[in-house]
Design a protein around this motif. Sequence first.
Motif, PDB file in Angstrom:
ATOM      1  N   ILE A 105       0.835  -1.201   0.000  1.00  0.00           N
ATOM      2  CA  ILE A 105       0.000   0.000   0.000  1.00  0.00           C
ATOM      3  C   ILE A 105       0.869   1.250   0.000  1.00  0.00           C
ATOM      4  O   ILE A 105       0.557   2.251  -0.664  1.00  0.00           O
ATOM      5  CB  ILE A 105      -0.963  -0.030   1.209  1.00  0.00           C
ATOM      6  CG1 ILE A 105      -2.005  -1.143   1.002  1.00  0.00           C
ATOM      7  CG2 ILE A 105      -1.640   1.319   1.403  1.00  0.00           C
ATOM      8  CD1 ILE A 105      -2.944  -1.328   2.177  1.00  0.00           C
ATOM      9  N   SER A 106       1.977   1.216   0.718  1.00  0.00           N
ATOM     10  CA  SER A 106       2.921   2.327   0.694  1.00  0.00           C
ATOM     11  C   SER A 106       3.453   2.559  -0.723  1.00  0.00           C
ATOM     12  O   SER A 106       3.564   3.700  -1.180  1.00  0.00           O
ATOM     13  CB  SER A 106       4.085   2.054   1.651  1.00  0.00           C
ATOM     14  OG  SER A 106       5.036   3.096   1.616  1.00  0.00           O
ATOM     15  N   LEU A 107       3.752   1.475  -1.428  1.00  0.00           N
ATOM     16  CA  LEU A 107       4.186   1.594  -2.828  1.00  0.00           C
ATOM     17  C   LEU A 107       3.120   2.266  -3.677  1.00  0.00           C
ATOM     18  O   LEU A 107       3.419   3.162  -4.486  1.00  0.00           O
ATOM     19  CB  LEU A 107       4.476   0.210  -3.408  1.00  0.00           C
ATOM     20  CG  LEU A 107       5.713  -0.546  -2.958  1.00  0.00           C
ATOM     21  CD1 LEU A 107       5.742  -1.928  -3.619  1.00  0.00           C
ATOM     22  CD2 LEU A 107       6.984   0.218  -3.295  1.00  0.00           C
ATOM     23  N   ALA A 108       1.878   1.834  -3.523  1.00  0.00           N
ATOM     24  CA  ALA A 108       0.785   2.338  -4.354  1.00  0.00           C
ATOM     25  C   ALA A 108       0.532   3.822  -4.119  1.00  0.00           C
ATOM     26  O   ALA A 108       0.223   4.564  -5.060  1.00  0.00           O
ATOM     27  CB  ALA A 108      -0.479   1.535  -4.094  1.00  0.00           C
ATOM     28  N   PHE A 109       0.665   4.266  -2.870  1.00  0.00           N
ATOM     29  CA  PHE A 109       0.393   5.667  -2.532  1.00  0.00           C
ATOM     30  C   PHE A 109       1.656   6.530  -2.512  1.00  0.00           C
ATOM     31  O   PHE A 109       1.545   7.757  -2.443  1.00  0.00           O
ATOM     32  CB  PHE A 109      -0.293   5.749  -1.171  1.00  0.00           C
ATOM     33  CG  PHE A 109      -1.757   5.424  -1.184  1.00  0.00           C
ATOM     34  CD1 PHE A 109      -2.710   6.434  -1.257  1.00  0.00           C
ATOM     35  CD2 PHE A 109      -2.199   4.115  -1.127  1.00  0.00           C
ATOM     36  CE1 PHE A 109      -4.066   6.144  -1.262  1.00  0.00           C
ATOM     37  CE2 PHE A 109      -3.557   3.800  -1.130  1.00  0.00           C
ATOM     38  CZ  PHE A 109      -4.502   4.828  -1.203  1.00  0.00           C
ATOM     39  N   ASP A 196      -4.909  12.411   0.965  1.00  0.00           N
ATOM     40  CA  ASP A 196      -4.274  11.173   0.516  1.00  0.00           C
ATOM     41  C   ASP A 196      -3.999  10.218   1.672  1.00  0.00           C
ATOM     42  O   ASP A 196      -4.168   8.997   1.537  1.00  0.00           O
ATOM     43  CB  ASP A 196      -2.976  11.487  -0.230  1.00  0.00           C
ATOM     44  CG  ASP A 196      -3.232  12.043  -1.618  1.00  0.00           C
ATOM     45  OD1 ASP A 196      -4.374  11.921  -2.114  1.00  0.00           O
ATOM     46  OD2 ASP A 196      -2.296  12.610  -2.219  1.00  0.00           O
ATOM     47  N   THR A 197      -3.571  10.738   2.815  1.00  0.00           N
ATOM     48  CA  THR A 197      -3.344   9.848   3.956  1.00  0.00           C
ATOM     49  C   THR A 197      -4.669   9.298   4.471  1.00  0.00           C
ATOM     50  O   THR A 197      -4.739   8.158   4.925  1.00  0.00           O
ATOM     51  CB  THR A 197      -2.588  10.565   5.089  1.00  0.00           C
ATOM     52  OG1 THR A 197      -3.248  11.788   5.418  1.00  0.00           O
ATOM     53  CG2 THR A 197      -1.144  10.844   4.695  1.00  0.00           C
ATOM     54  N   GLY A 198      -5.730  10.102   4.373  1.00  0.00           N
ATOM     55  CA  GLY A 198      -7.047   9.601   4.758  1.00  0.00           C
ATOM     56  C   GLY A 198      -7.501   8.466   3.867  1.00  0.00           C
ATOM     57  O   GLY A 198      -8.033   7.449   4.341  1.00  0.00           O
ATOM     58  N   ARG A 199      -7.279   8.616   2.561  1.00  0.00           N
ATOM     59  CA  ARG A 199      -7.647   7.544   1.620  1.00  0.00           C
ATOM     60  C   ARG A 199      -6.784   6.309   1.832  1.00  0.00           C
ATOM     61  O   ARG A 199      -7.266   5.171   1.721  1.00  0.00           O
ATOM     62  CB  ARG A 199      -7.529   8.052   0.186  1.00  0.00           C
ATOM     63  CG  ARG A 199      -8.692   8.928  -0.244  1.00  0.00           C
ATOM     64  CD  ARG A 199      -8.624   9.274  -1.721  1.00  0.00           C
ATOM     65  NE  ARG A 199      -7.565  10.229  -2.004  1.00  0.00           N
ATOM     66  CZ  ARG A 199      -7.724  11.549  -1.895  1.00  0.00           C
ATOM     67  NH1 ARG A 199      -8.882  12.052  -1.502  1.00  0.00           N
ATOM     68  NH2 ARG A 199      -6.736  12.374  -2.187  1.00  0.00           N
ATOM     69  N   LEU A 200      -5.502   6.518   2.139  1.00  0.00           N
ATOM     70  CA  LEU A 200      -4.624   5.377   2.388  1.00  0.00           C
ATOM     71  C   LEU A 200      -5.128   4.579   3.592  1.00  0.00           C
ATOM     72  O   LEU A 200      -5.215   3.346   3.524  1.00  0.00           O
ATOM     73  CB  LEU A 200      -3.193   5.864   2.629  1.00  0.00           C
ATOM     74  CG  LEU A 200      -2.104   4.801   2.781  1.00  0.00           C
ATOM     75  CD1 LEU A 200      -0.739   5.389   2.436  1.00  0.00           C
ATOM     76  CD2 LEU A 200      -2.041   4.207   4.183  1.00  0.00           C
TER      77      LEU A 200
END
Length: 232
Positions: A105-109, A196-200
């Motif tokens: 998920i870190s890669l994707a975001f 973006d952090t909320g969506r992550l």
Amino acid sequence: MQFSHSDAIWQAFPELGAGVLHAGGIHAAVDVEEAIASFSAIAEARLAEAQEGEFPEIQAWRRGFSRMGLKPTQYRSASEALLRRFRKERALPRLHPLIDLCNAISLAFAIPVAVFDTENIAGELQVRHATGHETYLTFGGESEHPEPNEVIFADGEGRAHARRWTNRQSGLSAVRETTRSVLIVAEALHAGAGGDTGRLVATLADALTRHWPVTPMTATLGRASPRFDFQA
């Protein structure tokens, strides 16, 4: 327990966006390979268009590291380090299903994601400037002292659970086979970081409920609501 950023961090980095999640009931007997492949494909498509150093999320962390007095090509955010390795090897090593999922998920975001075993955190965990007296345990078992004014994740007993903010976590609270309760923190400095952090975190919460019998507790932090309270 409580997680927060100090007032000094918010003052120095007003553009900070942070998402947090707590979940109990974690175990290692799950298969997350399909989810990893899906998130990795997002990163692969983006890396086909540009290298990670051109991503606004990575550029913002590089500027942040420079403002902390660190050379950004010597000390990289966790997300940049993961993307660099993934670009070169097209895969990441498997460590633990939860860590593997969070790395994907870190890669994707292109946003750093830190995962802490709450059983090894004493009291409040806060992102703050170090005094220089805190202790940090490396993954190799060695003890270090962060530099004075270095940004760290510090608990109530003065133990640093990450150094240089998003650069390197401690072996003390690393996820292991025995881990059951975790605190997960995603932080960003680019324009739109809060959204973006909320969506992550929402994406992560959905992925967790698909693979573990958990009910994650989540929050998006900002200067107006800088603290996250949870029961470990």
